[in-house]
Design a protein around this motif. Structure first.
Motif, mmCIF file in Angstrom:
data_model
loop_
_atom_site.group_PDB
_atom_site.id
_atom_site.type_symbol
_atom_site.label_atom_id
_atom_site.label_comp_id
_atom_site.label_asym_id
_atom_site.label_seq_id
_atom_site.Cartn_x
_atom_site.Cartn_y
_atom_site.Cartn_z
ATOM 1 N N PRO A 338 0.820 -1.272 0.067
ATOM 2 C CA PRO A 338 0.129 -0.021 -0.019
ATOM 3 C C PRO A 338 0.851 0.917 0.079
ATOM 4 C CG PRO A 338 -0.993 -1.523 1.513
ATOM 5 C CD PRO A 338 0.417 -1.972 1.244
ATOM 6 N N SER A 339 2.050 1.269 0.650
ATOM 7 C CA SER A 339 2.670 2.476 0.834
ATOM 8 C C SER A 339 3.155 2.828 -0.651
ATOM 9 C CB SER A 339 3.873 2.167 1.691
ATOM 10 O OG SER A 339 4.649 3.313 1.876
ATOM 11 N N HIS A 340 3.574 1.785 -1.343
ATOM 12 C CA HIS A 340 4.481 1.925 -2.579
ATOM 13 C C HIS A 340 3.205 2.387 -3.755
ATOM 14 C CE1 HIS A 340 6.826 1.352 -6.092
ATOM 15 N NE2 HIS A 340 5.761 0.663 -6.564
ATOM 16 N N MET A 341 1.995 1.975 -3.533
ATOM 17 C CA MET A 341 1.155 2.219 -4.360
ATOM 18 C C MET A 341 0.496 3.707 -4.152
ATOM 19 S SD MET A 341 0.245 0.598 -7.136
ATOM 20 C CE MET A 341 0.720 -0.779 -6.788
ATOM 21 N N ALA A 342 0.454 3.951 -2.673
ATOM 22 C CA ALA A 342 0.204 5.282 -2.480
ATOM 23 C C ALA A 342 1.230 6.557 -3.171
ATOM 24 C CB ALA A 342 -0.029 5.505 -1.030
ATOM 25 N N GLU A 372 -2.917 23.087 -6.298
ATOM 26 C CA GLU A 372 -4.083 22.585 -5.803
ATOM 27 C C GLU A 372 -4.104 21.012 -5.409
ATOM 28 O OE1 GLU A 372 -8.238 22.990 -4.840
ATOM 29 O OE2 GLU A 372 -6.961 24.771 -5.470
ATOM 30 N N THR A 373 -3.321 20.548 -6.261
ATOM 31 C CA THR A 373 -3.130 18.857 -6.056
ATOM 32 C C THR A 373 -2.500 18.656 -4.788
ATOM 33 O OG1 THR A 373 -3.842 18.436 -8.220
ATOM 34 C CG2 THR A 373 -2.616 16.781 -7.391
ATOM 35 N N GLU A 374 -1.063 19.344 -4.999
ATOM 36 C CA GLU A 374 -0.095 19.358 -3.742
ATOM 37 C C GLU A 374 -0.788 19.371 -2.421
ATOM 38 O OE1 GLU A 374 2.822 21.985 -4.771
ATOM 39 O OE2 GLU A 374 4.034 20.368 -5.900
ATOM 40 N N ALA A 375 -1.751 20.619 -2.456
ATOM 41 C CA ALA A 375 -2.559 20.956 -1.121
ATOM 42 C C ALA A 375 -3.439 19.654 -0.805
ATOM 43 C CB ALA A 375 -3.212 22.370 -1.223
ATOM 44 N N LEU A 376 -4.278 19.250 -1.663
ATOM 45 C CA LEU A 376 -4.959 18.166 -1.532
ATOM 46 C C LEU A 376 -4.386 16.760 -0.880
ATOM 47 C CD1 LEU A 376 -7.702 18.537 -4.139
ATOM 48 C CD2 LEU A 376 -8.310 18.682 -1.575
ATOM 49 N N LEU A 377 -2.903 16.460 -1.697
ATOM 50 C CA LEU A 377 -2.340 15.309 -1.341
ATOM 51 C C LEU A 377 -1.858 15.654 0.067
ATOM 52 C CD1 LEU A 377 -0.539 14.685 -4.556
ATOM 53 C CD2 LEU A 377 -2.414 13.485 -3.750
ATOM 54 N N LYS A 378 -1.518 16.620 0.482
ATOM 55 C CA LYS A 378 -0.818 16.880 1.415
ATOM 56 C C LYS A 378 -1.735 17.072 2.815
ATOM 57 C CE LYS A 378 1.744 20.279 4.516
ATOM 58 N NZ LYS A 378 2.286 21.630 4.370
ATOM 59 N N ASN A 379 -2.853 17.710 2.742
ATOM 60 C CA ASN A 379 -3.919 17.913 3.565
ATOM 61 C C ASN A 379 -5.195 16.886 3.878
ATOM 62 O OD1 ASN A 379 -2.418 20.458 4.493
ATOM 63 N ND2 ASN A 379 -3.694 21.443 2.760
ATOM 64 N N LYS A 380 -5.209 16.309 2.777
ATOM 65 C CA LYS A 380 -6.269 15.107 2.790
ATOM 66 C C LYS A 380 -5.890 13.697 2.701
ATOM 67 C CE LYS A 380 -10.015 17.902 3.542
ATOM 68 N NZ LYS A 380 -10.843 18.400 2.572
ATOM 69 N N PHE A 381 -5.206 13.666 1.459
ATOM 70 C CA PHE A 381 -5.052 12.189 1.020
ATOM 71 C C PHE A 381 -3.814 11.373 2.082
ATOM 72 C CE2 PHE A 381 -2.048 9.346 -1.189
ATOM 73 C CZ PHE A 381 -3.011 8.310 -1.795
ATOM 74 N N SER A 382 -3.099 12.299 2.310
ATOM 75 C CA SER A 382 -1.921 11.624 3.205
ATOM 76 C C SER A 382 -2.455 11.288 4.585
ATOM 77 C CB SER A 382 -0.756 12.488 3.440
ATOM 78 O OG SER A 382 0.112 12.375 2.021
ATOM 79 N N PRO A 383 -3.145 12.278 5.458
ATOM 80 C CA PRO A 383 -3.738 11.952 6.543
ATOM 81 C C PRO A 383 -4.959 10.724 6.620
ATOM 82 C CG PRO A 383 -4.293 14.322 5.812
ATOM 83 C CD PRO A 383 -3.283 13.751 5.160
ATOM 84 N N MET A 384 -5.418 10.863 5.535
ATOM 85 C CA MET A 384 -6.636 9.969 5.427
ATOM 86 C C MET A 384 -6.008 8.482 5.260
ATOM 87 S SD MET A 384 -9.458 11.953 3.047
ATOM 88 C CE MET A 384 -10.569 10.465 2.898
ATOM 89 N N LEU A 385 -5.123 8.350 4.296
ATOM 90 C CA LEU A 385 -4.304 6.934 4.247
ATOM 91 C C LEU A 385 -3.519 6.643 5.563
ATOM 92 C CD1 LEU A 385 -3.423 4.917 2.056
ATOM 93 C CD2 LEU A 385 -1.270 6.164 2.017
ATOM 94 N N GLU A 386 -3.045 7.768 6.430
ATOM 95 C CA GLU A 386 -2.371 7.310 7.632
ATOM 96 C C GLU A 386 -3.481 6.692 8.393
ATOM 97 O OE1 GLU A 386 -0.568 9.440 11.426
ATOM 98 O OE2 GLU A 386 -0.079 10.142 9.559
ATOM 99 N N GLN A 387 -4.905 7.232 8.547
ATOM 100 C CA GLN A 387 -5.856 6.791 9.274
ATOM 101 C C GLN A 387 -6.124 5.340 9.077
ATOM 102 O OE1 GLN A 387 -10.352 8.456 10.371
ATOM 103 N NE2 GLN A 387 -8.676 9.659 10.872
ATOM 104 N N VAL A 388 -6.410 4.915 7.555
ATOM 105 C CA VAL A 388 -7.004 3.769 7.207
ATOM 106 C C VAL A 388 -6.003 2.681 7.165
ATOM 107 C CG1 VAL A 388 -8.688 4.643 5.810
ATOM 108 C CG2 VAL A 388 -6.564 4.064 4.533
ATOM 109 N N THR A 389 -4.745 2.845 7.123
ATOM 110 C CA THR A 389 -3.651 2.020 7.074
ATOM 111 C C THR A 389 -3.169 1.850 8.755
ATOM 112 O OG1 THR A 389 -1.963 3.704 6.607
ATOM 113 C CG2 THR A 389 -2.497 2.265 4.945
#
Length: 842
Positions: A338-342, A372-389
């Motif tokens: 998962p980490s690599h695919m993320a 815009e994409t960098e902000a979403l990846l940093k503020n939403k995608f990464s912390p959401m991934l941290e939560q589900v993993t």
């Protein structure tokens, strides 16, 4: 005769010739030596030859698994590229100019949580699908020992025998035998599913049940007592070092010390890396798979569980199924790594954003797509991934964390007793709006709702489980609480039971279960009635397209799945039945169709989201000070924020502006009316007449109350909400308010005495007893139950107030005067009165 030294030298040369490093060669040789020693200790004839053959077999399996994972990851990379490419081509969701809706950062987030614009499935959907699939295999477990009315554990007399049967004993208990057989099928199915999805796991024929030992209990009992119990109950003959060698008698004490240290410090689930250096590379994984500690029999397992673990046998089972569904969903969504695919998803998102900037097609004019994409990846995608993993989980045995979450559970039981008054009509409105948007029958499924809620509960539970839609309240506690508060099923067991009992008693849990199943059953019925309709002619084909279902897949599904009719009034085309066919990619088809039904039911009966939770409190944990503050702030805010995001994105998936406005306007009007009705019903539940409806204050409260925001609607224009708080304290959250009230109750007289001593104020008579009554009125579990609230207020708390405060009557009168002055309505059951004076009046 087999010469071990010659074999070791030979294998070393072979591995070196094939390019293996010394470390890998040493691991394989260690595995051979360990297996040979173990077989020799067991009296196996020619142990070295047996060990050699097993090592060769394991190496072949490992090579095959490595090739399989590489192929799965390659296909997963292709799926990622396709999803982004389709998204960029889809003008319905991307658009140009004023029709622009989203950028590539949103598609990255859609891998974690559903976005109707993405055209694919998410981790959240895959997890729910896998959970339902596993429980469908083990339906006998839920039928015999699931959760019953008010969270009551069914089949408690059989639970111990279930464990014994799982360990191979014949107890003569036919129910326990059925449940144990179903449990074995479930665990085997979980291994099969994770392997088919691209993961790697192996079945153990003599494995029975996991354990979840509580660090607090281990520390309280101490190592000596824990070790004495485990020395007696462990089957040391079945246990071995990861390299295969037997654990000798003189090594057992060291093993137990290391395991105890791991379990009693930080709540970890696996042995610390390096704890048993030189014994093989796989030690760290053994505890995580609940496979290192092997108990002699069911009675040994039960002795350890009852002394050192939490919950009952069924709680252990549900926790394990949840954990396996989580692992399956991770592999299905992100591949074997998962980490690599993320990282791949991040890279592709930024690449697509750069393409938009180069073509001057940024979704938000004046801001680059890359930023815009960098902000979403940093503020939403990464912390959401941290939560589900679960990269930063709360220590389940943290005193501070359990205090925060346990208090939140108690507050929920005290404050959400009337939430059903808003949730029930609100869910009917959201269901009708989503169905109309999907071009589905707006009022379908009502019969399933009432049958599930009241008239035919047992049958509906059974066919739902068989169809892969397990009722959450049947398999776990606190689902309804999690739906509205975003709190996970953690915390002290007794606080979870209290919250669960109150929410079930309020009808919130039963309603949520019935409403979800009604939408799922209706969808399967709609698929059945549309069986002979071509994809292009389906009124709801756009729903299928949102989940990446094509005309070809619809044809394969309807031609191979046979209608299911367990009785005359049930006619379904069930996605789970595709798994019984020989259709190519049956698993993928099942995921698409089952995922579609699950996600649409979650839109019709909404809940808090991962994104909403991360937006409010990031990835903080309640066992930290910042986390505790943010948990209080976010406690009742996740649900309304998640609603806005869910329906806003659903509307934006429609290319037609009028269609978007129709959904938003319809929901706005409908939820305002729900808020108005809920506000009036809450007034009646408190012993008061309905509010006058010809004031801006009332409709302001109605607007905010719609969508379960009653905590804000109640203080609008008045400064005081239903919990007696102003806006500032409401924003800080219930936990902050509880801490303030508790401090005032405990230290109020001391503060007053200090003020008098310093000459700041005149010392007054203590009000501690009357404050204690108000504290109990506010925080007693069940005190807000909508059908019992007025009676509890008048017959219990008012009577206590009269005992605690001789001037209570004047306080009651002031409360009535303030209600008339601020809101314009009066009491039909006035404070202090034994019985109501009259019926409620408009």
């Amino acid at each position: 005769m087999f010469n071990r030294q010659n074999f070791v030298s030979c294998i070393g040369e072979q591995l070196e010739r094939k390019g293996f490093g010394k470390k890998r060669a040493d691991e394989i040789v260690s595995r051979f030596n360990g297996l040979a020693d173990n077989y020799k200790a067991q009296g196996v004839a020619d142990p070295e030859t047996r060990a050699m053959l097993q090592v060769f077999s394991e190496q072949a399996d490992a090579a095959a698994e490595k090739a399989k994972r590489a192929m799965v990851d390659l296909l997963k990379r292709g799926e990622i590229e396709d999803r982004f490419a389709n998204f960029m081509k889809n003008t319905k969701v991307f658009g140009e100019g004023e029709n622009a809706a989203a950028g590539p950062g949103r598609i990255a987030i859609s891998f974690i949580e559903d976005d109707p614009r993405s055209g694919g499935l998410s981790y959240s959907t895959n997890r729910e699908t896998a959970t339902g699939q596993l429980w469908a295999v083990g339906g006998d477990v839920l039928e015999n020992i699931g959760k019953g009315a008010l969270g009551r554990q069914k089949g408690t007399a059989h639970l111990d025998n279930v464990v014994r049967e799982a360990f191979g004993a014949n107890t003569g208990d036919s129910v326990a035998k059925e449940v144990a057989a179903a449990w074995r099928k479930m665990t085997d199915a979980s291994i099969d599913l994770i392997n088919r999805s691209g993961g790697s796991a192996r079945k153990l024929s003599d494995w029975a049940l996991p354990q979840g030992q509580n660090a607090v209990k281990l520390i309280r009992e101490g190592f000596e007592a824990w070790a004495e119990v485990h020395n007696r109950t462990l089957d040391w003959g079945k246990m071995a070092w990861p390299d295969g060698s037997p654990i000798k008698v003189e090594q057992r004490a060291d093993v137990l010390k290391q395991v105890y240290k791991t379990l009693s410090t930080g709540g970890a689930n696996k042995i610390e890396p390096g704890a048993f250096n030189g014994r093989g590379a796989a030690v760290g994984n053994m505890m995580e798979q609940h496979r290192f500690l092997r108990y002699k029999d069911g009675d040994a397992w039960l002795e350890v569980h009852k002394r050192f673990s939490d919950g009952n046998v069924f709680d252990v089972m549900t926790s394990h199924v949840s954990d396996m569904a989580h692992k399956i969903a991770l592999v299905q969504t992100f591949g074997s790594n998962p980490s690599h695919m993320a990282d791949t998803i991040r890279a592709v998102a930024l690449q697509k954003a750069a393409e938009l900037d180069n073509a001057d097609l940024s979704p938000k004019k004046g801001r680059s797509a890359v930023s815009e994409t960098e902000a979403l990846l940093k503020n939403k995608f990464s912390p959401m991934l941290e939560q589900v993993t679960r990269a930063n989980p709360m220590d389940p045995d943290s005193i501070a964390g359990n205090l925060v979450v346990g208090t939140a559970n108690i507050l929920t039981s005290a404050q959400l007793g009337a939430a059903a008054l808003l949730a029930i009509p609100g869910d009917f409105v959201t269901s009708a709006a989503v169905k109309a948007f999907n071009k589905m029958p707006v009022f379908g499924g009502v019969d399933f709702y009432f049958k599930t809620l009241a008239t035919d509960r047992a049958f509906m539970e059974k066919i739902a489980t068989q169809s892969g839609f397990v009722f959450d309240e049947v398999s776990q506690a606190v689902y309804a609480q999690q739906r509205f508060t975003g709190l996970n099923t953690v915390g002290p067991q007794f606080t979870k039971r209290v919250a669960d009992t109150v929410l079930r008693a309020s009808l919130l849990s039963g309603h949520t279960k019935a409403a979800r199943w009604a939408s799922q059953a209706e969808f399967m019925g709609l698929l059945n009635s549309s069986k002979n309709t071509a994809f292009a002619d389906l009124p709801f084909k756009e729903v299928m397209q949102r989940y990446g279902i094509t005309a070809e897949q619809w044809d394969v599904f309807r031609e191979n799945v046979q209608p299911w009719s367990p009785r005359a009034d049930v006619n379904f085309l069930r996605p789970i039945d595709i798994l019984q066919t020989k259709v190519k990619d049956a698993d993928a088809l099942y995921q698409r169709f089952q995922g579609m039904i699950l996600e649409e039911s979650r839109k019709m009966v909404p809940e808090g989201t991962i994104e909403g939770s991360v937006g409010l409190k990031d990835t903080t944990r309640p066992d930290t000070l910042p986390g505790a503050v943010l948990y209080s702030f976010a406690m009742y805010k996740n649900f309304p924020i998640s609603m806005m995001m869910t329906y806003g994105r659903l509307a934006m998936s429609n290319p037609d502006r009028q269609g978007r406005l129709a959904l938003i306007a319809g929901l706005g009007v409908g939820m305002t009316l729900v808020g108005a009705m809920g506000t009036q019903m809450r007034e009646i539940s408190k012993g008061r007449d309905p509010l006058p409806m010809n004031t801006p204050a009332f409709w302001g409260k109605a607007i905010l109350s719609g969508g379960a925001m009653s905590i804000y609607g109640d203080f609008l224009f008045a400064g005081v909400n239903q919990f007696g708080r102003g806006p500032g304290e409401a924003i800080a959250g219930p936990l902050a308010g509880f801490m303030g009230d508790t401090a005032q109750l405990v230290f109020g007289d001391a503060f007053s005495f200090a003020d008098a001593l310093g000459g700041l104020k005149e010392q007054k008579d203590s009000k501690t007893l009357s404050k204690l009554v108000e504290y109990a009125r506010r925080y007693t579990p069940g005190s807000s139950l909508w059908y019992a609230r007025a009676a509890l207020e008048r017959q219990v708390f008012d009577r206590l107030a009269e005992v605690a405060d001789p001037a209570a009557y004047r306080s009651f009168q002031r409360r009535q005067d303030k209600q008339r002055r601020d809101f314009g309505n009066d009491y039909y059951w006035a404070p202090g009165d034994r019985l109501p004076d009259r019926l409620p009046q408009f």
